[in-house]
Each structure stands twice: as structure tokens, then as C-alpha cells.
Design a protein around this motif. Structure first.
Motif, mmCIF file in Angstrom:
data_model
loop_
_atom_site.group_PDB
_atom_site.id
_atom_site.type_symbol
_atom_site.label_atom_id
_atom_site.label_comp_id
_atom_site.label_asym_id
_atom_site.label_seq_id
_atom_site.Cartn_x
_atom_site.Cartn_y
_atom_site.Cartn_z
ATOM 1 N N ALA A 153 19.315 108.959 96.454
ATOM 2 C CA ALA A 153 19.784 109.248 95.103
ATOM 3 C C ALA A 153 18.622 109.296 94.117
ATOM 4 O O ALA A 153 18.671 110.013 93.137
ATOM 5 N N VAL A 154 17.567 108.514 94.392
ATOM 6 C CA VAL A 154 16.413 108.455 93.508
ATOM 7 C C VAL A 154 15.167 108.777 94.328
ATOM 8 O O VAL A 154 14.955 108.226 95.395
ATOM 9 N N SER A 155 14.341 109.686 93.819
ATOM 10 C CA SER A 155 13.139 110.070 94.548
ATOM 11 C C SER A 155 12.061 109.001 94.419
ATOM 12 O O SER A 155 12.117 108.109 93.570
ATOM 13 N N THR A 197 10.286 108.894 90.986
ATOM 14 C CA THR A 197 11.030 108.175 89.956
ATOM 15 C C THR A 197 10.881 106.674 90.125
ATOM 16 O O THR A 197 10.709 105.942 89.148
ATOM 17 N N ARG A 198 10.933 106.206 91.368
ATOM 18 C CA ARG A 198 10.763 104.774 91.628
ATOM 19 C C ARG A 198 9.386 104.285 91.197
ATOM 20 O O ARG A 198 9.259 103.198 90.634
#
Length: 54
Positions: free
Chosen positions: A21-23, A26-27
Motif C-alpha cells: 500500500a505504501v512504497s 514514502t516510508r
């Protein structure tokens, strides 16, 4: 009994798991922002920056 697949369904994607859900980018950005926020808070509480520094 299996239902028929949708005509626009891509059968090649069935073997793969769900995409994250999150690349990772982004993390990493969120981790850097949190680290900077913690750094500012620690420096402010210790008196290195902020009103107590003057």
C-alpha cells in the motif's frame, strides 16, 4: 462452481501477491521527517536550540 472471470481481468496477475500500500520511497521520507522532528524536540528540551539557548 467457479464464476466466470471478468473480460478485462488480467490472468497474469493471479500468481502475484498484493502490492504494498505504501512504497519504500514514502516510508523513507516519513522516517526522515520523524527523525528530524525528534531531533528538534530533543535539542529544544536540552536547551541547545530555542529560547533557553540565548
Amino acid at each position: 462452481m467457479d464464476l466466470p472471470s471478468h473480460p478485462d481481468d488480467d490472468d497474469t496477475a493471479r500468481g502475484r501477491g498484493p502490492s504494498p500500500a505504501v512504497s519504500w520511497g514514502t516510508r523513507i521520507v516519513v522516517a526522515v521527517v520523524v527523525a528530524l522532528l525528534v531531533l528538534v524536540i530533543v535539542l529544544h528540551v536540552t536547551g541547545v536550540v530555542g529560547p533557553a539557548a540565548h
